[in-house]
Design an enzyme around this catalytic site. Sequence first.
Site, PDB file in Angstrom:
ATOM      1  N   ARG A  23      43.275 -13.079  37.736  1.00 40.36           N
ATOM      2  CA  ARG A  23      43.037 -14.669  38.070  1.00 40.36           C
ATOM      3  C   ARG A  23      44.332 -15.002  38.534  1.00 40.36           C
ATOM      4  O   ARG A  23      44.268 -16.965  38.401  1.00 40.36           O
ATOM      5  CB  ARG A  23      42.415 -15.231  36.995  1.00 40.36           C
ATOM      6  CG  ARG A  23      41.441 -14.641  36.712  1.00 40.36           C
ATOM      7  CD  ARG A  23      40.397 -15.468  35.268  1.00 40.36           C
ATOM      8  NE  ARG A  23      41.121 -15.291  34.502  1.00 40.36           N
ATOM      9  CZ  ARG A  23      41.124 -16.554  33.227  1.00 40.36           C
ATOM     10  NH1 ARG A  23      39.798 -17.094  33.313  1.00 40.36           N
ATOM     11  NH2 ARG A  23      41.976 -16.684  32.119  1.00 40.36           N
TER      12      ARG A  23
ATOM     13  N   ASP B 299      47.980  -6.611  45.061  1.00 39.92           N
ATOM     14  CA  ASP B 299      48.100  -4.572  44.446  1.00 39.92           C
ATOM     15  C   ASP B 299      49.215  -4.136  43.621  1.00 39.92           C
ATOM     16  O   ASP B 299      49.256  -3.499  43.322  1.00 39.92           O
ATOM     17  CB  ASP B 299      49.183  -4.925  46.493  1.00 39.92           C
ATOM     18  CG  ASP B 299      47.489  -5.183  47.105  1.00 39.92           C
ATOM     19  OD1 ASP B 299      46.350  -5.171  46.537  1.00 39.92           O
ATOM     20  OD2 ASP B 299      48.473  -5.570  48.103  1.00 39.92           O
TER      21      ASP B 299
ATOM     22  N   TYR C  83      37.033  -7.144  47.755  1.00 40.96           N
ATOM     23  CA  TYR C  83      36.084  -7.538  48.939  1.00 40.96           C
ATOM     24  C   TYR C  83      36.607  -8.514  50.056  1.00 40.96           C
ATOM     25  O   TYR C  83      36.663  -9.011  49.848  1.00 40.96           O
ATOM     26  CB  TYR C  83      34.745  -8.171  48.156  1.00 40.96           C
ATOM     27  CG  TYR C  83      33.810  -8.724  49.441  1.00 40.96           C
ATOM     28  CD1 TYR C  83      32.890  -8.023  49.845  1.00 40.96           C
ATOM     29  CD2 TYR C  83      33.497  -9.993  48.719  1.00 40.96           C
ATOM     30  CE1 TYR C  83      31.907  -8.062  50.690  1.00 40.96           C
ATOM     31  CE2 TYR C  83      32.480 -10.583  49.457  1.00 40.96           C
ATOM     32  CZ  TYR C  83      31.405  -9.800  50.481  1.00 40.96           C
ATOM     33  OH  TYR C  83      30.270 -10.129  52.262  1.00 40.96           O
TER      34      TYR C  83
ATOM     35  N   THR D 175      45.979  -0.622  49.741  1.00 41.71           N
ATOM     36  CA  THR D 175      46.203   0.639  48.295  1.00 41.71           C
ATOM     37  C   THR D 175      47.105   1.592  49.230  1.00 41.71           C
ATOM     38  O   THR D 175      47.801   2.212  47.790  1.00 41.71           O
ATOM     39  CB  THR D 175      45.334   1.264  49.429  1.00 41.71           C
ATOM     40  OG1 THR D 175      45.451   1.644  50.827  1.00 41.71           O
ATOM     41  CG2 THR D 175      43.910   1.214  48.399  1.00 41.71           C
ATOM     42  N   LEU D 176      47.636   1.306  50.700  1.00 42.35           N
ATOM     43  CA  LEU D 176      49.585   1.075  50.432  1.00 42.35           C
ATOM     44  C   LEU D 176      50.629   0.545  49.219  1.00 42.35           C
ATOM     45  O   LEU D 176      51.733   0.509  49.452  1.00 42.35           O
ATOM     46  CB  LEU D 176      49.634   1.405  51.628  1.00 42.35           C
ATOM     47  CG  LEU D 176      51.680   1.967  53.002  1.00 42.35           C
ATOM     48  CD1 LEU D 176      52.236   0.953  52.598  1.00 42.35           C
ATOM     49  CD2 LEU D 176      51.747   3.201  52.100  1.00 42.35           C
ATOM     50  N   ASN D 177      50.214  -0.807  50.247  1.00 39.32           N
ATOM     51  CA  ASN D 177      51.360  -1.789  48.896  1.00 39.32           C
ATOM     52  C   ASN D 177      51.377  -1.358  47.344  1.00 39.32           C
ATOM     53  O   ASN D 177      52.319  -0.654  46.770  1.00 39.32           O
ATOM     54  CB  ASN D 177      50.748  -2.867  48.763  1.00 39.32           C
ATOM     55  CG  ASN D 177      50.955  -3.438  49.867  1.00 39.32           C
ATOM     56  OD1 ASN D 177      51.227  -3.183  51.124  1.00 39.32           O
ATOM     57  ND2 ASN D 177      49.894  -5.033  50.239  1.00 39.32           N
TER      58      ASN D 177
ATOM     59  N   ALA E 107      50.142  -8.885  48.083  1.00 37.86           N
ATOM     60  CA  ALA E 107      50.511  -8.550  47.522  1.00 37.86           C
ATOM     61  C   ALA E 107      50.219  -8.830  45.962  1.00 37.86           C
ATOM     62  O   ALA E 107      51.320  -8.121  45.680  1.00 37.86           O
ATOM     63  CB  ALA E 107      51.651  -7.478  47.949  1.00 37.86           C
TER      64      ALA E 107
END
Length: 310
Positions: free
Chosen positions: A238, A270, A178, A40-42, A267
């Site tokens: 994907r 992300d 996950y 989430t920071l990335n 990342a």
Amino acid sequence: MSTLSPLGPHTPRIALIGECMIELQQRADGSLQQSFGGDTLNTAVYLSRAMGDRARVDYVTALGDDSFSDEMCRRWAGEGIGLDWVQRLPGRLPGLYCIQTDAAGERRFLYWRNEAAVRDCFTLPNGAATLAALPDYDVLYFSGITLAVLGAQGRERLVEVLAEARQRDARIVFDNNYRPRLWASREAAQAAYRSVLPHVDLALLTVEDEQALFGFADCAAVFDAYAQVGTPEVVLKRGAEACLIRCDGEAFDVPAQKVERVIDTTAAGDSFSAAYLASRLSGAGPADAAEAGHRLASRVIQVPGALIPR
């Protein structure tokens, strides 16, 4: 439920909830390069870069009172990320992870995070003010890793926040990410995910993670499951293949950009999510937003580490 149309003339407030860790990148000669990262920071960094002064991007987490935590905050502020809801817990430390990459650029992670400060983000008294503030945001973003590191009590409080935020017309964005090692069991992870999915407006999903967690046979099964939950906008990431999107009954198939040499896939997802979200909030349609996501991800995977230079 509402799709992510532009948020109007005001400057939207976006809160990303999760964990940043000390990152060690193992080089070919065995040496280690130290940085910081977390899913989430990335996304927060890339989202802040993409939105600029068109949005306020805040990060919600808990850190220690150590020098690494000091440096994290300094760097986030330098990226334009708001620190109002970054708790600093005396005597605590952030988590740590090491990235090892093979010749194809694929990653292997080693984690040291059991005592990370973020585990108490919503459970200590200081967390009450954060929880009270979150429903006032226009967009709340979190991931499956967020669910894992918050623990049962923190997750319960997050679900309450999501429900209240949606009553105030906030948009809820979820990246499935996950990681089996973070959960006591697959069943525990399934229960946690199912508790938040009814509140989600935009689901940014990695197909392999959905298959590993829920056992879906194919992409059609993933879309069917999220349609039953009622998620209006679902994006299936994907990797090098085209991403697939279902948004308010429409289907989109957006090819990925070809990259000659992949250095590090850290990342990739992300950054895709950040560019996709930024584009949707700026008025782009799902297909154009996916193209923006692919463009950014293709740049990120050609540089070592999670965050490429500005």
